[in-house]
Design a protein around this motif. Structure first.
Motif, PDB file in Angstrom:
ATOM      1  N   GLY A  30     -21.643 -26.536 -43.426  1.00 56.74           N
ATOM      2  CA  GLY A  30     -20.815 -27.249 -42.114  1.00 56.74           C
ATOM      3  C   GLY A  30     -19.413 -26.299 -42.243  1.00 56.74           C
ATOM      4  O   GLY A  30     -19.461 -25.600 -41.566  1.00 56.74           O
ATOM      5  N   ARG A 370     -29.137 -30.152 -40.871  1.00 59.67           N
ATOM      6  CA  ARG A 370     -28.051 -30.834 -41.062  1.00 59.67           C
ATOM      7  C   ARG A 370     -28.250 -31.181 -42.523  1.00 59.67           C
ATOM      8  O   ARG A 370     -28.684 -31.693 -43.248  1.00 59.67           O
ATOM      9  CB  ARG A 370     -27.256 -31.671 -40.590  1.00 59.67           C
ATOM     10  CG  ARG A 370     -28.152 -32.498 -39.577  1.00 59.67           C
ATOM     11  CD  ARG A 370     -26.958 -33.615 -38.584  1.00 59.67           C
ATOM     12  NE  ARG A 370     -26.817 -32.765 -37.194  1.00 59.67           N
ATOM     13  CZ  ARG A 370     -27.012 -32.628 -36.607  1.00 59.67           C
ATOM     14  NH1 ARG A 370     -28.298 -32.907 -36.381  1.00 59.67           N
ATOM     15  NH2 ARG A 370     -26.762 -31.715 -34.741  1.00 59.67           N
ATOM     16  N   LYS A 376     -24.461 -39.010 -40.866  1.00 60.09           N
ATOM     17  CA  LYS A 376     -25.708 -38.617 -39.851  1.00 60.09           C
ATOM     18  C   LYS A 376     -26.795 -39.243 -39.087  1.00 60.09           C
ATOM     19  O   LYS A 376     -27.427 -38.913 -38.277  1.00 60.09           O
ATOM     20  CB  LYS A 376     -25.735 -36.872 -40.277  1.00 60.09           C
ATOM     21  CG  LYS A 376     -24.919 -36.185 -40.716  1.00 60.09           C
ATOM     22  CD  LYS A 376     -23.913 -35.388 -39.920  1.00 60.09           C
ATOM     23  CE  LYS A 376     -23.477 -34.089 -40.292  1.00 60.09           C
ATOM     24  NZ  LYS A 376     -22.531 -33.283 -39.341  1.00 60.09           N
ATOM     25  N   TYR A 438     -32.395 -25.891 -46.557  1.00 61.80           N
ATOM     26  CA  TYR A 438     -31.947 -25.429 -45.627  1.00 61.80           C
ATOM     27  C   TYR A 438     -30.357 -24.465 -45.529  1.00 61.80           C
ATOM     28  O   TYR A 438     -30.058 -24.728 -47.164  1.00 61.80           O
ATOM     29  CB  TYR A 438     -31.516 -26.652 -44.882  1.00 61.80           C
ATOM     30  CG  TYR A 438     -30.850 -26.343 -43.667  1.00 61.80           C
ATOM     31  CD1 TYR A 438     -31.537 -26.002 -42.261  1.00 61.80           C
ATOM     32  CD2 TYR A 438     -29.965 -26.594 -43.114  1.00 61.80           C
ATOM     33  CE1 TYR A 438     -30.837 -25.005 -40.889  1.00 61.80           C
ATOM     34  CE2 TYR A 438     -28.936 -26.777 -41.450  1.00 61.80           C
ATOM     35  CZ  TYR A 438     -29.556 -26.096 -40.549  1.00 61.80           C
ATOM     36  OH  TYR A 438     -29.146 -25.706 -39.779  1.00 61.80           O
ATOM     37  N   ALA A 443     -31.474 -21.833 -40.464  1.00 61.29           N
ATOM     38  CA  ALA A 443     -30.372 -22.216 -38.875  1.00 61.29           C
ATOM     39  C   ALA A 443     -30.124 -21.631 -37.920  1.00 61.29           C
ATOM     40  O   ALA A 443     -30.813 -22.274 -36.905  1.00 61.29           O
ATOM     41  CB  ALA A 443     -29.034 -22.629 -39.687  1.00 61.29           C
ATOM     42  N   GLY A 465     -19.483 -30.910 -35.867  1.00 59.68           N
ATOM     43  CA  GLY A 465     -20.335 -30.396 -35.347  1.00 59.68           C
ATOM     44  C   GLY A 465     -20.222 -29.299 -35.211  1.00 59.68           C
ATOM     45  O   GLY A 465     -19.909 -28.324 -34.372  1.00 59.68           O
ATOM     46  N   THR A 466     -21.455 -28.018 -35.601  1.00 64.76           N
ATOM     47  CA  THR A 466     -21.673 -26.708 -34.679  1.00 64.76           C
ATOM     48  C   THR A 466     -22.213 -26.384 -35.045  1.00 64.76           C
ATOM     49  O   THR A 466     -23.069 -25.250 -33.684  1.00 64.76           O
ATOM     50  CB  THR A 466     -20.474 -25.736 -36.305  1.00 64.76           C
ATOM     51  OG1 THR A 466     -21.669 -26.026 -36.752  1.00 64.76           O
ATOM     52  CG2 THR A 466     -18.831 -25.859 -36.204  1.00 64.76           C
ATOM     53  N   SER A 467     -23.873 -26.998 -35.296  1.00 65.71           N
ATOM     54  CA  SER A 467     -24.999 -26.456 -35.116  1.00 65.71           C
ATOM     55  C   SER A 467     -25.919 -26.590 -34.119  1.00 65.71           C
ATOM     56  O   SER A 467     -26.082 -25.886 -32.759  1.00 65.71           O
ATOM     57  CB  SER A 467     -26.669 -27.752 -36.065  1.00 65.71           C
ATOM     58  OG  SER A 467     -25.867 -28.384 -35.420  1.00 65.71           O
ATOM     59  N   LYS A 470     -24.946 -23.593 -32.316  1.00 64.62           N
ATOM     60  CA  LYS A 470     -25.321 -22.096 -32.184  1.00 64.62           C
ATOM     61  C   LYS A 470     -26.448 -22.366 -30.887  1.00 64.62           C
ATOM     62  O   LYS A 470     -27.192 -20.960 -30.895  1.00 64.62           O
ATOM     63  CB  LYS A 470     -26.299 -22.693 -33.574  1.00 64.62           C
ATOM     64  CG  LYS A 470     -25.166 -22.628 -34.450  1.00 64.62           C
ATOM     65  CD  LYS A 470     -25.154 -22.531 -35.778  1.00 64.62           C
ATOM     66  CE  LYS A 470     -24.413 -23.198 -36.800  1.00 64.62           C
ATOM     67  NZ  LYS A 470     -24.875 -23.411 -38.236  1.00 64.62           N
TER      68      LYS A 470
HETATM   69  C1  LIG Z   1     -24.337 -24.620 -38.462  1.00 63.37           C
HETATM   70  C2  LIG Z   1     -24.832 -24.736 -39.747  1.00 63.37           C
HETATM   71  C3  LIG Z   1     -24.268 -26.879 -40.523  1.00 63.37           C
HETATM   72  C4  LIG Z   1     -22.870 -27.463 -39.980  1.00 63.37           C
HETATM   73  O1  LIG Z   1     -24.109 -28.345 -39.084  1.00 63.37           O
HETATM   74  P1  LIG Z   1     -23.607 -29.658 -38.029  1.00 63.37           P
HETATM   75  O2  LIG Z   1     -24.202 -30.791 -39.261  1.00 63.37           O
HETATM   76  O3  LIG Z   1     -24.076 -29.475 -37.132  1.00 63.37           O
HETATM   77  O4  LIG Z   1     -22.188 -28.915 -38.553  1.00 63.37           O
HETATM   78  C5  LIG Z   1     -24.591 -27.515 -41.962  1.00 63.37           C
HETATM   79  N1  LIG Z   1     -25.362 -26.666 -42.595  1.00 63.37           N
HETATM   80  C6  LIG Z   1     -25.968 -24.781 -42.309  1.00 63.37           C
HETATM   81  C7  LIG Z   1     -27.339 -24.282 -42.634  1.00 63.37           C
HETATM   82  C8  LIG Z   1     -25.479 -24.326 -40.828  1.00 63.37           C
HETATM   83  O5  LIG Z   1     -26.108 -23.473 -40.438  1.00 63.37           O
END
Ligand SMILES: *Cc1c(COP(=O)(O)O)cnc(C)c1O
Length: 564
Positions: A30, A370, A376, A438, A443, A465-467, A470
């Motif tokens: 992230g 993630r 988590k 991953y 993602a 957290g950013t996913s 998305k």
């Molecule tokens: C967006 C992203 C993350 C962040 O995930 P979160 O657990 O939601 O913060 C981690 N790894 C990759 C490859 C991503 O694209």
């Protein structure tokens, strides 16, 4: 090559990791993806920036998983020549009493709106360096504390020296996490009061000037997550004539705490969500930690079908993502559903290719991907397999998982094995796929192709957290614990769903998650014409994506942090 970039003053953005593109493994998760989105938004918004990071030739690592889910790590070696241009300039720093030369690669980030932004990837793999020093910029987050400290010297001290040697004029320095805080020491060395104002032997650093030039974004809501280096190590490795007593005043008495150093050398400090800023203010009494909630880049995290939809119904959305707030009224339900069906089919096709598993298009898919690490709690969903099966017999669903564990995180690796065991135990009732390695491309496929994006961290450890953001750009609702950004993003039943209430549910009772799935989320999905479900999809777009994007985030950094 550099001429187009050095004619105007720029913001220097320092980050240990940065996700430039899927083929360049200079990121772990992230933090790196955020760094990439930061520079991508700065490019689209024509905010002159230069990013500084390490070349990380051996990358983070490529993850291989056996049938039991045991992780094997392979170097993710990449060839900088393929994507970047070597620069002629070299500067030197002293590390462990040796001169270490640092060169750089210029990667030009090309925005989809035609903007261009320079990224410098620092490299010590030069013929003139001692064999050990050539490896300093090889492994992202590899090695021990000594190795890490050497990397941070290269990033912080080396980065500033190289920028200035190349002819850049820097109007502000932004430290993305504490790793780059040594850049402040280099600025102190450069900005001192005139000697005639001082008594003999006294050296006075112009700290107000340094502070004016620096901003710091912290990302870690736990003390133990901050880099610390014992002073005997610092004395041995950091040989730049720096007075340790002054360093102790700035970075802590017992050990060099990179977060303290960054806090003391930055006029503007922020956390990455409102709750995280609150937690950080409690952790660092005496400092003012502002909040700028993270965002994701509108274009790269929106799948083609939704881009076309937004282009048609809400032209201009990509520069002004606020326009997406009209999605709920201005885009027909059928068009939203059709775009989603296509994105989901792309995911299903990819799962067939990558895992040889056929997912069903008319059964909902839950996504969870993630970094695999204890807080988590990727295993929360699997706490009671019998209950999970009972829910699935009534309302079937499928699960797609992915994520790497840090090579030294034994607990995280065990979690991956446990998830594999759960997948085997559920076979026949619930299809569970765990995809290896991953990264950005996966993602993109997952956050756009699933039906629900799941997140079950233990509050308050998820800084942002950013996913899930998305997912929102692709009309995928979140089902998540109220932590990080979701405290701000969740409107129950409108943008997605909370697991538990704002009090936090810190004991992580999975029953609340099961109840929500069984009584609210799945029944809505299977209700006749998907009308109620599409309403939530539209809620995610109009109320989450319109706000939790990196354009809004960068406009805030530009006006509140960089313009001081
Ligand atoms: C967006 C992203 C993350 C962040 O995930 P979160 O657990 O939601 O913060 C981690 N790894 C990759 C490859 C991503 O694209």
């Amino acid at each position: 090559m550099l001429d187009e970039f050095i004619h105007e003053p720029r913001i220097a953005y320092f980050s240990m990791e940065i996700a430039l593109r899927n083929e360049i493994p200079t990121y772990a998760g992230g933090l790196g993806v955020l760094a990439g989105d930061t520079v991508r938004s700065a490019t689209d918004l024509e905010l002159p920036m230069v990013a500084v990071s390490l070349v990380s030739r051996a990358g983070y690592f490529r993850q291989e998983l056996d049938a039991q889910g045991r992780q094997r790590e392979h170097p993710a070696t990449w060839d900088p020549k393929r994507w970047a241009h070597p620069l002629d300039a070299k500067i030197a720093v002293q590390i462990e009493g040796r001169t270490v030369w640092i060169g750089a690669w210029l990667y030009v980030l090309e925005g989809h709106m035609g903007g261009r932004q320079p990224v410098l990837l620092l490299d010590t793999d030069l013929g003139e360096n001692h064999i050990d020093d050539r490896e300093i910029t090889h492994y992202l987050y590899g090695g021990d504390n000594v190795y890490r400290f050497k990397q941070e010297i290269v990033l912080g001290l080396g980065g500033v020296r190289l920028l200035l040697a190349l002819g850049f004029t820097i109007r502000h320095f932004h430290m993305n996490e504490g790793h780059s805080a040594l850049l402040g020491l280099e600025l102190m060395r450069r900005y001192t009061y005139a000697t005639e104002e001082l008594r003999p032997g006294e050296s006075h650093y112009d700290l107000p000037r340094v502070r004016d030039l620096c901003s710091f974004t912290t990302h870690t809501p736990v003390e133990s997550g901050h880099d610390r280096f014992p002073y005997d190590l610092v004395r041995r490795i950091l040989d730049n004539g720096f007075d340790i007593e002054i360093l102790k005043r700035l970075a802590g008495e017992e050990s060099l705490n990179m977060t303290r150093l960054a806090l003391n050398l930055s006029e503007y400090v922020n956390g990455v969500a409102n709750k995280h800023a609150e937690v950080s203010n409690a952790m660092f009494p005496g400092y003012k930690v502002h909040a700028i909630t993270n965002g994701v880049h509108p274009f790269i995290w929106t799948t083609e079908n939704f881009r076309e939809l937004y282009d048609h119904y809400l032209p201009g959305w990509c520069h002004e993502p606020q326009l997406l707030m009209r999605a709920d009224c201005c885009i027909p339900d059928a068009a939203i559903w059709e775009a989603h069906v296509q994105a989901k089919q792309r995911l299903i096709d990819k799962m067939q290719t990558l895992a040889g598993v056929s997912l069903q298009p008319d059964i909902p898919i839950f996504g969870f991907a993630r970094r695999m690490t204890a807080y988590k709690r990727p295993d929360l969903l699997f706490s009671d397999l019998e209950r999970l099966k009972a829910i699935a017999r009534h309302h079937p669903f499928q699960i797609v998982l992915a994520g790497k564990a840090h090579p030294q995180d034994e607990n995280g690796k065990q979690l991956i094995e446990q998830l594999h065991a759960h997948a085997r135990a559920l076979a026949g009732t619930i299809t569970v796929i765990y995809l290896p390695d991953y990264g950005m491309a996966l993602a993109q496929t997952l956050t756009s192709g699933v039906d629900v994006w799941l997140n079950t961290p233990l509050p308050p450890f998820e800084a942002s957290g950013t996913s899930g953001m998305k997912a929102a750009f692709n009309g995928v609702p979140n089902l998540s614990m109220l932590d990080g950004w979701w405290i701000e993003g969740c409107i129950e039943g409108v943008t997605g769903w909370a697991i538990g209430d704002a009090a936090g549910l810190a004991d992580g009772n999975a029953r609340v998650l099961y109840d929500k799935l069984e009584q609210v989320v799945l029944p809505l999905y299977f209700k006749d014409d998907h009308g109620g479900w599409i309403k939530v999809m539209k809620g995610a777009i109009s109320k989450n994506a319109s706000y939790f994007n990196s354009h809004r985030m960068m406009r805030r950094y530009a006006t509140e942090a960089y313009s001081r």
